[in-house]
Scaffold this motif. Structure first.
Motif, PDB file in Angstrom:
ATOM      1  N   ASP A  96      -8.084  70.134 -31.404  1.00 32.82           N
ATOM      2  CA  ASP A  96      -8.834  68.883 -31.267  1.00 32.82           C
ATOM      3  C   ASP A  96      -7.955  67.631 -31.175  1.00 32.82           C
ATOM      4  O   ASP A  96      -8.424  66.519 -31.425  1.00 32.82           O
ATOM      5  N   ARG A  97      -6.682  67.808 -30.832  1.00 36.71           N
ATOM      6  CA  ARG A  97      -5.776  66.658 -30.672  1.00 36.71           C
ATOM      7  C   ARG A  97      -5.109  66.694 -29.309  1.00 36.71           C
ATOM      8  O   ARG A  97      -4.739  67.761 -28.821  1.00 36.71           O
ATOM      9  N   CYS A  98      -4.947  65.523 -28.713  1.00 39.97           N
ATOM     10  CA  CYS A  98      -4.180  65.395 -27.470  1.00 39.97           C
ATOM     11  C   CYS A  98      -2.866  64.702 -27.829  1.00 39.97           C
ATOM     12  O   CYS A  98      -2.867  63.649 -28.470  1.00 39.97           O
TER      13      CYS A  98
END
Length: 200
Positions: A99-101
Motif C-alpha cells: 500500500d505504499r508507492c
C-alpha cells in the motif's frame, strides 16, 4: 593540401623534432629522418560527427520496468523528468508495495545528449530534478540508485548500456540505449584538418 603550412612534430620513437610538409600530411605518415631512428609516425586527422544526425533518429532509447517487462517508457532527446506527476516528461505508474508507492512525483532526471566525438547517444542520470522557477535541485524522497549504488545529491552519472535504475529502492528499470547505425553515422562524419599535436 590547400592552405597547409609546414609544421614540426615530435617523433613518437626518438622524440626529436620532424618537419611535416603538405605531402606528408596528405599521405598520413612521415618517417623520422634522424640517424638511428627511422620510425614511422602516423599523422592523425581528427573528426567528429555532425549533431544534426539526432533529427533523423527514430528513437532515443527506453526504460523497461523489470517487474513487468511489457511495461516500457520511451525517452526523448534532452531532459526526461521521471515521476508519478502528470507534469513529468515520463509519467511512471504508481507501483504499490504494501500500500505504499516509493516513486516521488518528480523522482529523477535522465538527460539524453549526443556525443559528437564518439557518435553515440549519452545518458546521464541525476536524482530529483531542477525546479524551473527557482533553478534549484529538488531531490526525491526515497533516493535513486544506479546498479545498486545510491546517487548522491547533485551527482550526475553516465548510465551504461542496460544499466539498472532503481527508484526509491523498490522499483527497478533497465535503460536500453538507442545505438546509431554505423553506416548512417558515417554519412555524418566531418573530417578535421591535420593537427600536428596528434601523432600515433
Amino acid at each position: 593540401m590547400e592552405g597547409f603550412r609546414t609544421t614540426l612534430i615530435n617523433c613518437r620513437e626518438c622524440n626529436r623534432r620532424i618537419l611535416v610538409r603538405a605531402a606528408d600530411a596528405e599521405r598520413g605518415t612521415i618517417i623520422c629522418s634522424h640517424i638511428g631512428c627511422g620510425a614511422l609516425n602516423t599523422l592523425q586527422a581528427g573528426f567528429y560527427y555532425d549533431e544534426t544526425i539526432v533529427q533523423g533518429l527514430p528513437g532515443f532509447g527506453h526504460l523497461t520496468y523489470l517487474d513487468k517487462p511489457e511495461k516500457t517508457y520511451l525517452l526523448q532527446f534532452g531532459s526526461n523528468i521521471l515521476g508519478t506527476s502528470d507534469s513529468c516528461t515520463i509519467q511512471i505508474d504508481r507501483f504499490m508495495h504494501n500500500d505504499r508507492c516509493f516513486i516521488s512525483r518528480r523522482h529523477c532526471t535522465i538527460t539524453v545528449t549526443f556525443d559528437k566525438w564518439i557518435g553515440q547517444l549519452r545518458y546521464q542520470l541525476q536524482d530529483g530534478f531542477i525546479d524551473s522557477s527557482t533553478q534549484q535541485q529538488q531531490s526525491s524522497l526515497n533516493g535513486t540508485l544506479l546498479n545498486g549504488v545510491l546517487l548522491q545529491k547533485n551527482e550526475l552519472i553516465d548510465v551504461s548500456i542496460d544499466g539498472i535504475i532503481s527508484l526509491g529502492g523498490a522499483d527497478r528499470f533497465q535503460l536500453t540505449h538507442y545505438c546509431i547505425n554505423p553506416e548512417m553515422l558515417n554519412t555524418y562524419k566531418i573530417e578535421l584538418a591535420f593537427n600536428p599535436d596528434r601523432t600515433q
